[in-house]
Design a protein around this motif. Structure first.
Motif, short mmCIF file in Angstrom:
data_model
loop_
_atom_site.label_atom_id
_atom_site.label_comp_id
_atom_site.label_asym_id
_atom_site.label_seq_id
_atom_site.Cartn_x
_atom_site.Cartn_y
_atom_site.Cartn_z
N ALA A 38 0.84 -1.19 0.00
CA ALA A 38 0.00 0.00 0.00
C ALA A 38 0.88 1.24 0.00
CB ALA A 38 -0.91 0.02 1.21
N ARG A 39 0.28 2.35 -0.38
CA ARG A 39 0.96 3.64 -0.39
C ARG A 39 1.24 4.07 1.04
NH1 ARG A 39 -0.61 8.87 0.43
NH2 ARG A 39 -2.77 8.39 0.79
N ASP A 40 2.36 4.75 1.23
CA ASP A 40 2.68 5.33 2.54
C ASP A 40 1.66 6.44 2.81
OD1 ASP A 40 3.65 6.69 4.74
OD2 ASP A 40 5.64 7.05 3.90
N GLN A 43 2.82 10.11 2.66
CA GLN A 43 3.32 10.68 1.42
C GLN A 43 2.24 11.58 0.81
OE1 GLN A 43 3.90 7.85 -1.77
NE2 GLN A 43 5.66 8.98 -2.50
N ILE A 45 -0.03 13.60 -1.89
CA ILE A 45 -0.56 13.22 -3.20
C ILE A 45 -0.84 14.47 -4.03
CG2 ILE A 45 -2.51 12.14 -4.38
CD1 ILE A 45 -2.86 10.33 -2.04
N THR A 50 -4.20 13.02 -9.62
CA THR A 50 -4.87 11.81 -9.17
C THR A 50 -6.32 11.79 -9.63
OG1 THR A 50 -3.37 11.57 -7.31
CG2 THR A 50 -5.49 10.46 -7.12
N PRO A 65 -3.79 -0.11 -6.05
CA PRO A 65 -3.58 0.93 -5.04
C PRO A 65 -2.19 1.57 -5.12
CG PRO A 65 -4.53 -1.03 -4.04
CD PRO A 65 -4.16 -1.39 -5.45
N LEU A 66 -1.28 0.97 -5.86
CA LEU A 66 0.05 1.55 -6.00
C LEU A 66 0.18 2.44 -7.23
CD1 LEU A 66 2.22 -1.52 -4.98
CD2 LEU A 66 1.53 0.43 -3.59
N THR A 67 -0.82 2.43 -8.12
CA THR A 67 -0.74 3.24 -9.34
C THR A 67 -1.97 4.12 -9.55
OG1 THR A 67 -1.67 1.46 -10.70
CG2 THR A 67 0.73 1.57 -10.51
N ASP A 68 -2.87 4.19 -8.59
CA ASP A 68 -4.08 4.97 -8.78
C ASP A 68 -3.96 6.39 -8.23
OD1 ASP A 68 -4.16 4.47 -6.08
OD2 ASP A 68 -6.19 3.65 -6.07
N TYR A 69 -2.73 6.84 -8.05
CA TYR A 69 -2.48 8.19 -7.55
C TYR A 69 -1.10 8.63 -8.05
CZ TYR A 69 0.94 6.26 -4.36
OH TYR A 69 2.05 5.64 -3.85
N PRO A 71 2.25 10.69 -6.48
CA PRO A 71 2.85 11.39 -5.34
C PRO A 71 3.16 12.84 -5.71
CG PRO A 71 3.98 9.31 -5.77
CD PRO A 71 3.08 9.57 -6.92
#
Length: 104
Positions: A38-40, A43, A45, A50, A65-69, A71
Motif C-alpha cells: 500500500a501507499r505510505d 506521502q 498526493i 490523481t 492501489p500503487l498506481t491509482d495516484y 505522489p
C-alpha cells in the motif's frame, strides 16, 4: 486473417494480449505475511493529477492501489507538465523520445 494495414495487426495483437492479461491476472501481490502492499499514508498526493487518473481509468480493476495516484513532489515535474497530459489521456500518445527524456 490478413489485415490491409500492418498497424491494425499490431493493435489487434496488443489488445488480445491486454485481454489475456486481464483474464488471467494473478491475485494481488502479497507482502511477507498476509499484508498487501500500500501507499505510505504520510506521502503527499498530487490531488489534481490523481483526479485525472480516476477520470481516465474506465475500470478500476485495471488499476492498483500503487498506481491509482501520483505522489506530490516539489522537484519532479508531473508527466502532464512534461508531456502535455497525463498518461492514458484520451487521444494523447506522446512520442517515445519525450517519455524517455522525462524518465531521465
Amino acid at each position: 486473417m490478413t489485415c490491409a494495414h500492418p498497424h491494425r495487426t499490431i493493435v489487434f495483437r496488443f489488445l488480445a494480449h491486454c485481454l489475456m492479461a486481464v483474464a488471467f491476472a494473478p491475485a494481488p501481490i502479497q507482502a511477507q505475511g498476509s499484508e498487501t502492499f500500500a501507499r505510505d499514508p504520510h506521502q503527499p498526493i498530487d490531488e489534481s493529477y490523481t483526479e485525472q487518473i480516476r477520470k481516465y481509468t474506465t475500470a478500476s480493476a485495471l488499476n492498483s492501489p500503487l498506481t491509482d495516484y501520483l505522489p506530490a513532489s516539489n522537484t519532479v515535474p508531473t508527466p502532464a507538465r512534461a508531456l502535455g497530459d497525463i498518461a492514458g489521456a484520451p487521444d494523447v500518445l506522446p512520442y517515445a523520445e519525450d517519455v524517455h527524456k522525462y524518465f531521465r
